[in-house]
Design a protein around this motif. Sequence first.
Motif, PDB file in Angstrom:
ATOM      1  N   MET A 265      -4.108   7.367  -1.558  1.00 14.82           N
ATOM      2  CA  MET A 265      -4.136   7.678  -2.975  1.00 14.82           C
ATOM      3  C   MET A 265      -2.689   8.151  -3.403  1.00 14.82           C
ATOM      4  O   MET A 265      -2.325   8.096  -4.417  1.00 14.82           O
ATOM      5  CB  MET A 265      -4.889   8.870  -3.071  1.00 14.82           C
ATOM      6  CG  MET A 265      -6.476   8.834  -2.891  1.00 14.82           C
ATOM      7  SD  MET A 265      -7.168  10.381  -3.523  1.00 14.82           S
ATOM      8  CE  MET A 265      -8.983   9.913  -2.637  1.00 14.82           C
ATOM      9  N   GLN A 266      -1.678   8.108  -2.380  1.00 17.53           N
ATOM     10  CA  GLN A 266      -0.443   8.876  -2.632  1.00 17.53           C
ATOM     11  C   GLN A 266       0.520   7.804  -3.420  1.00 17.53           C
ATOM     12  O   GLN A 266       0.957   8.071  -4.683  1.00 17.53           O
ATOM     13  CB  GLN A 266       0.337   9.035  -1.520  1.00 17.53           C
ATOM     14  CG  GLN A 266      -0.316  10.114  -0.557  1.00 17.53           C
ATOM     15  CD  GLN A 266       0.097  10.333   0.895  1.00 17.53           C
ATOM     16  OE1 GLN A 266       1.051   9.694   1.055  1.00 17.53           O
ATOM     17  NE2 GLN A 266      -0.589  11.064   1.692  1.00 17.53           N
ATOM     18  N   ARG A 267       0.473   6.488  -3.017  1.00 15.01           N
ATOM     19  CA  ARG A 267       1.328   5.606  -3.637  1.00 15.01           C
ATOM     20  C   ARG A 267       1.036   5.597  -5.285  1.00 15.01           C
ATOM     21  O   ARG A 267       1.895   5.388  -6.132  1.00 15.01           O
ATOM     22  CB  ARG A 267       1.221   4.197  -3.082  1.00 15.01           C
ATOM     23  CG  ARG A 267       2.394   3.164  -3.755  1.00 15.01           C
ATOM     24  CD  ARG A 267       1.903   1.840  -2.935  1.00 15.01           C
ATOM     25  NE  ARG A 267       2.509   1.847  -1.693  1.00 15.01           N
ATOM     26  CZ  ARG A 267       3.733   1.526  -1.422  1.00 15.01           C
ATOM     27  NH1 ARG A 267       4.664   1.146  -2.497  1.00 15.01           N
ATOM     28  NH2 ARG A 267       4.366   1.440  -0.389  1.00 15.01           N
ATOM     29  N   LYS A 268      -0.313   5.364  -5.428  1.00 15.25           N
ATOM     30  CA  LYS A 268      -0.888   5.164  -6.998  1.00 15.25           C
ATOM     31  C   LYS A 268      -0.536   6.240  -7.798  1.00 15.25           C
ATOM     32  O   LYS A 268      -0.149   6.386  -8.831  1.00 15.25           O
ATOM     33  CB  LYS A 268      -2.479   4.826  -6.814  1.00 15.25           C
ATOM     34  CG  LYS A 268      -3.057   4.751  -8.120  1.00 15.25           C
ATOM     35  CD  LYS A 268      -4.019   3.653  -8.365  1.00 15.25           C
ATOM     36  CE  LYS A 268      -4.451   3.954  -9.721  1.00 15.25           C
ATOM     37  NZ  LYS A 268      -4.715   4.945 -10.477  1.00 15.25           N
ATOM     38  N   ALA A 269      -0.983   7.552  -7.064  1.00 14.26           N
ATOM     39  CA  ALA A 269      -0.724   8.868  -7.545  1.00 14.26           C
ATOM     40  C   ALA A 269       0.865   9.114  -8.195  1.00 14.26           C
ATOM     41  O   ALA A 269       1.050   9.408  -9.251  1.00 14.26           O
ATOM     42  CB  ALA A 269      -1.316   9.936  -6.856  1.00 14.26           C
ATOM     43  N   ALA A 270       1.621   8.590  -7.241  1.00 15.75           N
ATOM     44  CA  ALA A 270       3.199   8.743  -7.620  1.00 15.75           C
ATOM     45  C   ALA A 270       3.347   7.677  -8.997  1.00 15.75           C
ATOM     46  O   ALA A 270       4.072   8.364 -10.000  1.00 15.75           O
ATOM     47  CB  ALA A 270       3.963   8.677  -6.632  1.00 15.75           C
ATOM     48  N   GLY A 271       2.956   6.773  -8.764  1.00 14.49           N
ATOM     49  CA  GLY A 271       2.978   5.687  -9.917  1.00 14.49           C
ATOM     50  C   GLY A 271       2.591   6.310 -11.173  1.00 14.49           C
ATOM     51  O   GLY A 271       3.035   6.153 -12.251  1.00 14.49           O
TER      52      GLY A 271
ATOM     53  N   ASP B  60       0.861  -4.069  12.027  1.00 11.80           N
ATOM     54  CA  ASP B  60      -0.359  -3.762  11.280  1.00 11.80           C
ATOM     55  C   ASP B  60       0.001  -3.276   9.839  1.00 11.80           C
ATOM     56  O   ASP B  60       0.516  -2.030   9.963  1.00 11.80           O
ATOM     57  CB  ASP B  60      -1.101  -3.074  11.781  1.00 11.80           C
ATOM     58  CG  ASP B  60      -2.598  -2.860  10.986  1.00 11.80           C
ATOM     59  OD1 ASP B  60      -2.589  -3.082   9.816  1.00 11.80           O
ATOM     60  OD2 ASP B  60      -3.513  -2.711  11.718  1.00 11.80           O
ATOM     61  N   GLU B  61       0.406  -3.956   8.788  1.00 12.24           N
ATOM     62  CA  GLU B  61       1.075  -3.446   7.522  1.00 12.24           C
ATOM     63  C   GLU B  61       0.315  -2.208   6.828  1.00 12.24           C
ATOM     64  O   GLU B  61       0.627  -1.170   6.436  1.00 12.24           O
ATOM     65  CB  GLU B  61       1.249  -4.519   6.613  1.00 12.24           C
ATOM     66  CG  GLU B  61       1.781  -3.931   5.139  1.00 12.24           C
ATOM     67  CD  GLU B  61       3.398  -3.411   5.253  1.00 12.24           C
ATOM     68  OE1 GLU B  61       4.030  -3.716   6.373  1.00 12.24           O
ATOM     69  OE2 GLU B  61       3.513  -2.505   4.331  1.00 12.24           O
ATOM     70  N   GLY B  62      -0.998  -2.502   6.960  1.00 11.00           N
ATOM     71  CA  GLY B  62      -1.988  -1.368   6.324  1.00 11.00           C
ATOM     72  C   GLY B  62      -1.931  -0.155   7.036  1.00 11.00           C
ATOM     73  O   GLY B  62      -1.957   0.977   6.653  1.00 11.00           O
ATOM     74  N   LEU B  63      -2.016  -0.359   8.184  1.00 13.06           N
ATOM     75  CA  LEU B  63      -1.897   1.148   9.288  1.00 13.06           C
ATOM     76  C   LEU B  63      -0.541   1.655   8.961  1.00 13.06           C
ATOM     77  O   LEU B  63      -0.586   3.023   8.774  1.00 13.06           O
ATOM     78  CB  LEU B  63      -2.039   0.530  10.661  1.00 13.06           C
ATOM     79  CG  LEU B  63      -2.173   1.615  11.645  1.00 13.06           C
ATOM     80  CD1 LEU B  63      -2.952   2.779  11.418  1.00 13.06           C
ATOM     81  CD2 LEU B  63      -2.338   1.083  13.237  1.00 13.06           C
ATOM     82  N   LEU B  64       0.513   0.854   8.937  1.00 18.05           N
ATOM     83  CA  LEU B  64       1.658   1.549   8.635  1.00 18.05           C
ATOM     84  C   LEU B  64       1.916   2.427   7.520  1.00 18.05           C
ATOM     85  O   LEU B  64       2.627   3.307   7.444  1.00 18.05           O
ATOM     86  CB  LEU B  64       2.929   0.185   8.732  1.00 18.05           C
ATOM     87  CG  LEU B  64       4.220   0.806   8.603  1.00 18.05           C
ATOM     88  CD1 LEU B  64       4.909   1.606   9.820  1.00 18.05           C
ATOM     89  CD2 LEU B  64       5.239  -0.247   8.449  1.00 18.05           C
ATOM     90  N   GLU B  65       1.424   1.620   6.336  1.00 20.25           N
ATOM     91  CA  GLU B  65       1.417   2.397   4.974  1.00 20.25           C
ATOM     92  C   GLU B  65       0.775   3.436   5.025  1.00 20.25           C
ATOM     93  O   GLU B  65       0.864   4.914   4.897  1.00 20.25           O
ATOM     94  CB  GLU B  65       0.688   1.370   3.903  1.00 20.25           C
ATOM     95  CG  GLU B  65       0.284   2.033   2.947  1.00 20.25           C
ATOM     96  CD  GLU B  65       1.467   1.798   1.798  1.00 20.25           C
ATOM     97  OE1 GLU B  65       2.522   1.423   1.899  1.00 20.25           O
ATOM     98  OE2 GLU B  65       1.399   2.802   0.678  1.00 20.25           O
ATOM     99  N   GLU B  66      -0.541   3.553   5.917  1.00 17.68           N
ATOM    100  CA  GLU B  66      -1.386   4.692   6.019  1.00 17.68           C
ATOM    101  C   GLU B  66      -0.916   5.780   6.871  1.00 17.68           C
ATOM    102  O   GLU B  66      -0.761   7.160   6.554  1.00 17.68           O
ATOM    103  CB  GLU B  66      -2.669   4.180   6.680  1.00 17.68           C
ATOM    104  CG  GLU B  66      -3.659   5.510   6.753  1.00 17.68           C
ATOM    105  CD  GLU B  66      -4.870   5.399   7.568  1.00 17.68           C
ATOM    106  OE1 GLU B  66      -5.192   4.167   7.923  1.00 17.68           O
ATOM    107  OE2 GLU B  66      -6.049   6.247   7.360  1.00 17.68           O
ATOM    108  N   VAL B  67      -0.173   5.396   8.036  1.00 15.03           N
ATOM    109  CA  VAL B  67       0.433   6.456   8.756  1.00 15.03           C
ATOM    110  C   VAL B  67       1.644   7.221   8.189  1.00 15.03           C
ATOM    111  O   VAL B  67       1.943   8.256   8.237  1.00 15.03           O
ATOM    112  CB  VAL B  67       0.822   5.740  10.037  1.00 15.03           C
ATOM    113  CG1 VAL B  67       1.764   6.877  11.046  1.00 15.03           C
ATOM    114  CG2 VAL B  67      -0.219   5.441  10.852  1.00 15.03           C
ATOM    115  N   ALA B  68       2.312   6.426   7.477  1.00 12.03           N
ATOM    116  CA  ALA B  68       3.696   6.627   6.541  1.00 12.03           C
ATOM    117  C   ALA B  68       3.198   7.906   5.622  1.00 12.03           C
ATOM    118  O   ALA B  68       3.826   8.744   5.201  1.00 12.03           O
ATOM    119  CB  ALA B  68       4.498   5.534   5.767  1.00 12.03           C
ATOM    120  N   GLY B  69       1.953   7.753   5.232  1.00 11.19           N
ATOM    121  CA  GLY B  69       1.203   8.564   4.336  1.00 11.19           C
ATOM    122  C   GLY B  69       0.540   9.883   4.956  1.00 11.19           C
ATOM    123  O   GLY B  69      -0.123  10.718   4.480  1.00 11.19           O
TER     124      GLY B  69
END
Lengths: 311, 721
Positions: B17-23, B246-255
Amino acid sequence: MNPKRSFQALILTLHNYWADKGCAVLQPYDMEVGAGTFHPATTLRALGPKPWRAAYVQPSRRPTDGRYGENPNRLQHYYQYQVILKPNPSNLQELYLGSLEAIGLDPLLHDIRFVEDDWESPTLGAWGLGWECWCDGMEVSQFTYFQQVCGIECSPVSGELTYGLERLAMYVQGVDNVYDLNFNGREGAEKISYGDVFLQAEQEYSRHNFEYANTAMLHQHFIDAEKECLALLAAGAPGDSSNNRLHKCVFPAYDQCIKASHVFNLLDARGVISVTERQSYILRVRTLAKACGEAFLLTEAGGANWNREAA
Amino acid sequence: MPDLLIELRSEEIPARMQRKAAGDLKKLVTDALVEAGLTYEGAREYWTPRRLALDIRGLTARSADLREERKGPRIDANEKAIEGFLRAAGLSSLSEAHVHNDPKKGDFYVAHIVKPGREAEEIIADVMPAIIRDFPWPKSMRSGAASAKPGSLRWVRPLQSIVCTFGAEHDETKVIPFEVDGIVASNITYGHRFHAPEAITVRRFADYAEKLEKAKVVIDAERRKEIISADAHNVAFANGLELVEDEGLLEEVAGLVEWPRVLMGSFEESYLEIPSEIIRLTIKTNQKCFVTRKPGAETLSNRFILVSNIEAKDGGKEIAHGNGKVVRARLSDAAHFWKRDQSDLPDLETLTASAEKFGLDLKKPLDQRMAKLDALNVTFHAKLGTQGERVARIRSLAAALARLTGADAASVDRAVVLAKADLRTEAVGEFPELQGIMGHKYAVLQGEAAAVADAIEDHYKPQGPSDRVPTDPVSATVALADKLDTLVGFWAIDEKPTGSKDPYALRRAALGVIRLILEGSARLPLLPCFDVALAALKAQRPDIRAEISADLLAFFHDRLKVYLRDLGARYDLIDAVLAPDADDLLMIARRVEALTAFITAEEGRNLLTGTKRATQILAAEEKKGTEVAESVDEALFRLDAERTLHASIKVASDDARDAIVKEDFRSAMQALSKLRAPVDDFFNDVLVNDEDKAIRANRLALLGLIRSATGEVADFSKISG
């Protein structure tokens, strides 16, 4: 009492920690339940306005998790350590982390994380938001802010912590197989391991859950428990007169709800419930839970006589 | 120009949820400020698991004064009207009003109202609480003692503190101390939960980001991703391995981390016997770790990459060790599923009826799972019955299709009855995305023929515009049957896609059918297929009476247009060949192809012009009610151009018709292109509107022949240009 040396010392350390935070340290509920949440000290006490703090160990049964004693991590009977604080204090995360430090988990040595996990119990009509708490990638606890229980909005919200005791113990004792856990903290001939206590039971219950359990009888037990629950709620229902406003029989009725839920889990493990039936079983248990929750609000403990301002 | 810094610090926000919430925060705040009359030069949002931050630069310090003129009554209006005007305009007496002169209407009063601008600080304090209270979290919660009262704050997880500072560059910033549910905005935040729990005082974004970095928080998610990605590649490389990206996993882990530290863990090589897909999913889904492989190898290695959130005292040994244990336990579970799925189910005697129904061999594990799926009456859809009933329908449809596709009937049948069996396996129960893949593996293990095993996996394909289309006839046949049954079923119960809603992915299913037919060059008229599928459904559910063929075919036409247009075909050319009952998609596509080639060449373009002219004249005369002869009478021809055209049309029509029968659209077009010269000559030499009524009627009939001749291949009136 070193929580890293024995299973029981781990439990006692948690008891001391949470007793110190003002929790009533209760004993396990004396019925078969799938999780510590089912204990009326959580399910029912999460309802209504009265503050509440309790901590207890709850033996939990998940029939489908039986692995005939062959899996080093999965058990159909295991222990949960349950803490409920109502309303949740604003520093509940810190309190939780403090309990991990109390059992010897240094947060600068171990990677402790709060990973999204929204909790929902369809059978209890309950849900909340929270996390799985990870220690080095292992889920060691569940952390939930209850929003609804028995289909009733929580007001105020309770914080619920559930520790998977075996996993936590394996972690702090450094063993890879649950059955190797030291239970009593002695060594040599005096040592009692988790396997000494539970291995045979796991094998026998796995057979029972998957192969032997009499499904016709279980079906009947479900029906009986359902009937009894509703009958008890009807018998204890408040009357019209002002000195008869309270419900008089909620805890015994709720016991029958718990029983129905466990019987359903057993039937599920035996693989005799179709998907549509499954939905309807869950719905039937939820109906009982909701009726019990609503009745509880009409009792002393449920806050029927409680004056917020006075408290 | 002042800058604004906002930070909303909370307990851990779900990664997804983080990316969208910040946006959302950026949009809501900047929109509200602009709405209130402020402007800004730039805004950028940041997030970590524990905070959303917003950096707005170059904000105006004050909104401009707003001037407004309010028209009042005429100066000779009655007292009541004048009183009302003064009240509405906020004037105390008429002396504050101005008099305007209008030569037509006479003199009237006007009030000059000035709405003074507001300080930015005041505006910010005003808009922020509502933005926070109404924040669009996908899921939100109440908490704490405040939750005993109705209307308490809902946030994704408990909100802990708010930073709100405002001030011009180089100046000291001011705190804007608005309040939400007892939390007062300040200039204080906190660093990493374990490394730097002390309070930090911040002024503006620059020192905020810097101080957080010192407090072991990387505020920029993109930077966290870069750190993780670079370190993960390095660690893998240093161990002679390569990272499976794994781009999806990278995004998740960064969060999931504020201070990423990459480590490597391992598990016993013996677990590599478990299929790679299961290992990868187990490690990714449950543990949020990356897998690795030997450079260039297909299979995985026994090392995985994990990302921790602390700089551990021991360099991460305990963390890697602990994660390894968990991964091992997970893989042990996966191995258990893998083994259990290959062994017998209990209570086989309860499955005999289902086994007979589908011709299953209860000695084989996958057959047992299909029998169990049927026996348990697992629902596919409340109105479309059970999975067992669905398989029975697909089976009858696939048998009919096999006669058209030429696939081996026995293999098709076997593949269909096993296609959904893996839905009952424990591996698919754990990882639903492995459906088909696991069925394939278990089928191979129990000795099914390759074509059957492949079809079990490939019948779900193609899943979208870029997915592979199965070419083996058995796979293609089962894939078609599966998708057509789904489409016909949901059409029959009126669950069609609407707007952006397509919960059963029916557009994707239709596209799948289109691609299977066109890319597999299959001759498969759809209407008879719909009939077979619908008959199978109606046999099971007599209550279904819907007639859906025309509507479903129109849906296919729409999807076909989208598909062909994506390939570059012209919309008008598709429309020109698409008759409402055209159900042979391959023929439609070929016609479009031939027409495209024809119409882009000079011959075709000219013929199109001539035909259009003929059609227009004819349409105009028909509208006027001018008489058009029933048929062309050669005796009424007066000019050679008429005779030549008539003869040419006859030849071209016959040739085109013959070519179409042979499905040779190119030749049909060529035949028509011979009409170009005679049509041109006709319009040059002949005046259609002859004074003689009979001649005119005959000439109009001749124009009608041009229209019907070209109509053999396409409706030219629908072609633009």
